[in-house]
Design a protein around this motif. Structure first.
Motif, PDB file in Angstrom:
ATOM      1  N   SER A  38      44.529 -37.530  20.888  1.00 14.31           N
ATOM      2  CA  SER A  38      44.520 -37.741  22.375  1.00 14.31           C
ATOM      3  C   SER A  38      43.897 -39.058  22.735  1.00 14.31           C
ATOM      4  O   SER A  38      43.962 -39.558  23.991  1.00 14.31           O
ATOM      5  N   PRO A  81      45.373 -24.761  30.074  1.00 11.10           N
ATOM      6  CA  PRO A  81      45.961 -24.022  28.712  1.00 11.10           C
ATOM      7  C   PRO A  81      45.611 -25.422  27.608  1.00 11.10           C
ATOM      8  O   PRO A  81      45.423 -26.368  28.055  1.00 11.10           O
ATOM      9  N   GLU A  82      45.457 -24.813  26.648  1.00 13.97           N
ATOM     10  CA  GLU A  82      44.776 -25.660  25.239  1.00 13.97           C
ATOM     11  C   GLU A  82      45.770 -26.742  25.014  1.00 13.97           C
ATOM     12  O   GLU A  82      45.462 -27.773  24.815  1.00 13.97           O
ATOM     13  N   ALA A  83      47.056 -26.225  25.130  1.00 11.22           N
ATOM     14  CA  ALA A  83      48.035 -27.349  25.038  1.00 11.22           C
ATOM     15  C   ALA A  83      48.242 -28.463  25.915  1.00 11.22           C
ATOM     16  O   ALA A  83      48.633 -29.546  25.597  1.00 11.22           O
ATOM     17  N   THR A  84      47.580 -28.132  26.979  1.00 17.82           N
ATOM     18  CA  THR A  84      47.573 -29.351  28.010  1.00 17.82           C
ATOM     19  C   THR A  84      46.442 -30.432  27.462  1.00 17.82           C
ATOM     20  O   THR A  84      46.678 -31.686  28.106  1.00 17.82           O
ATOM     21  N   ARG A  85      45.608 -30.201  26.524  1.00 15.12           N
ATOM     22  CA  ARG A  85      44.598 -31.129  26.177  1.00 15.12           C
ATOM     23  C   ARG A  85      45.183 -32.512  25.618  1.00 15.12           C
ATOM     24  O   ARG A  85      44.768 -33.585  25.816  1.00 15.12           O
ATOM     25  N   ILE A  86      46.429 -32.254  24.961  1.00 13.13           N
ATOM     26  CA  ILE A  86      46.962 -33.407  24.336  1.00 13.13           C
ATOM     27  C   ILE A  86      47.441 -34.538  25.208  1.00 13.13           C
ATOM     28  O   ILE A  86      47.722 -35.490  24.979  1.00 13.13           O
ATOM     29  N   PHE A  87      47.746 -33.649  26.558  1.00 11.33           N
ATOM     30  CA  PHE A  87      48.261 -34.559  27.518  1.00 11.33           C
ATOM     31  C   PHE A  87      47.433 -35.088  28.542  1.00 11.33           C
ATOM     32  O   PHE A  87      47.671 -36.297  28.847  1.00 11.33           O
ATOM     33  N   MET A 143      42.770 -33.489  17.113  1.00  9.99           N
ATOM     34  CA  MET A 143      43.039 -33.478  18.537  1.00  9.99           C
ATOM     35  C   MET A 143      42.256 -34.632  19.051  1.00  9.99           C
ATOM     36  O   MET A 143      43.011 -35.449  19.818  1.00  9.99           O
ATOM     37  N   CYS A 195      44.579 -30.889  37.568  1.00 10.92           N
ATOM     38  CA  CYS A 195      43.919 -31.198  36.460  1.00 10.92           C
ATOM     39  C   CYS A 195      42.543 -31.689  36.486  1.00 10.92           C
ATOM     40  O   CYS A 195      41.674 -31.634  35.641  1.00 10.92           O
TER      41      CYS A 195
END
Length: 354
Positions: free
Chosen positions: A261, A311-317, A257, A149
């Motif tokens: 986050s 991936p866009e979904a990883t932005r929250i993590f 978002m 990352c």
């Protein structure tokens, strides 16, 4: 809320609004002063402190000056706020607290809530908080580096094989010199203000749990007031530049978002710091924790790049820094649990006689 203290919390929020407005007014002046100092000292020999300030001012952009204007405004308005909170109240008695060495009775708010106490383990708690918060945060950063990352600035590619498009050498000594002085100032000033003064006021107005949550929300709100990445200020020297940046900052609250986050991490940080203050009745441990987090975030940011194309979904993590994402949130929560365990007061052992 307790009788006679209801208006104090409203005064605090008025203080925050006044701080934002004053910062917007003075930030263009501070910008011109800083840039002027950098130009004047560029070709002259000056002492180390002035040169350090001048070089920092020369590198800084307008949002950095706004941030410092915000801190300065908070300190300037703190004194009228203290007088405002004392209206109609008898002087407090703080002879047994650390404040008695610094503040005269006529500028101390009423002696209610939880006063700060002298802490014989202060330096130990400060060092423990620094190592605990900074160590866990940097450990999570190392794990994110291994997961691809982030990438070291001097590496050719990440662990996932993503090419580092902007490779550069890492100067650890320069990075530490750049991060640590600012981190010390931020930790000291913010803990004195938020956990030293404001939490005491909140504790006078309400019970411990709502006081801690209310102040932590205020802490997160203030720290969420950061400008968008690569924001452009048309004319930094214009008198309206601060208000223009302020409008861009408030626009961030419209992003779900970013709220999920970033705001949640800031809220958790505020809760842990306030809880540490309540558990120890002192600021040593909160200052250590705060310093550890600021140093950890600063060092990691100075030595790594976030990897694009995830991936866009990883932005929250995982966010672009260690201040954003559910993974940093989990690190803060673990730190809070450890703070609870290390500050737990053991119950006295019962003595039985035959």
């Amino acid at each position: 809320m307790r009788h006679g203290q209801q208006s104090d919390v409203l005064k605090i929020f008025a203080y925050v609004a006044g701080t934002l407005i004053l910062a917007a007014v003075i930030s263009p002046w501070l910008y011109q002063l800083g840039k002027g100092l950098a130009e004047v000292t560029a070709e002259k020999q000056t002492n180390g402190m002035i040169r350090y300030v001048a070089e920092a001012a020369g590198r800084a952009d307008f949002p950095k000056f706004f941030d410092r204007a915000l801190m300065l405004s908070a300190l300037v308005l703190l004194f009228p706020l203290t007088a405002w909170l004392r209206l109609g109240r008898a002087p407090g008695s703080y002879r047994d607290t650390p404040w008695s060495l610094r503040l005269p009775d006529n500028v101390v708010v009423a002696d209610r809530g939880q006063p700060l106490r002298r802490n014989p383990y202060g330096w130990l708690q400060l060092a423990t908080g620094l190592i605990l918060a900074g160590g866990l945060l940097l450990l999570s950063g190392w794990l994110m580096l291994q997961a691809g990352c982030f990438v070291w600035k001097d590496a050719t590619e990440s662990t996932r094989g993503v090419v580092n498009k902007v490779p550069q050498a890492i100067d650890w000594a320069k990075s530490l010199k750049k991060v640590i002085p600012g981190a010390v100032v931020v930790a000291l000033v913010e803990e004195l203000l938020f956990r030293g003064v404001l939490l005491g006021i909140f504790l006078r107005a309400m019970r411990v749990t709502p006081a801690v949550f209310s102040l932590s929300f205020l802490f997160a709100f203030v720290h969420f007031l950061q400008p968008p990445v690569q924001v452009k200020i048309p004319d930094p020297e214009a008198s309206s530049a601060g208000f223009f940046l302020l409008s861009q900052i408030f626009a961030r609250f419209g992003s779900p978002m970013e709220l999920a986050s970033s705001f949640t991490v800031l809220m958790a940080v505020g809760l842990v710091l306030a809880y540490a203050r309540v558990r120890t009745a002192s600021l040593w441990l909160p200052i250590g924790l705060h310093l550890g987090w600021v140093v950890g975030v600063g060092i990691f940011k100075a030595t790594t790049w976030p990897v694009g194309g995830l991936p866009e979904a990883t932005r929250i993590f995982v966010g672009p820094t260690l201040r954003e994402g559910l993974l940093p949130l989990s690190v803060v929560m673990v730190t809070g649990v450890l703070v609870h365990l290390m500050t737990r007061v053991p119950e006295p052992t019962a003595s039985y006689r035959s």
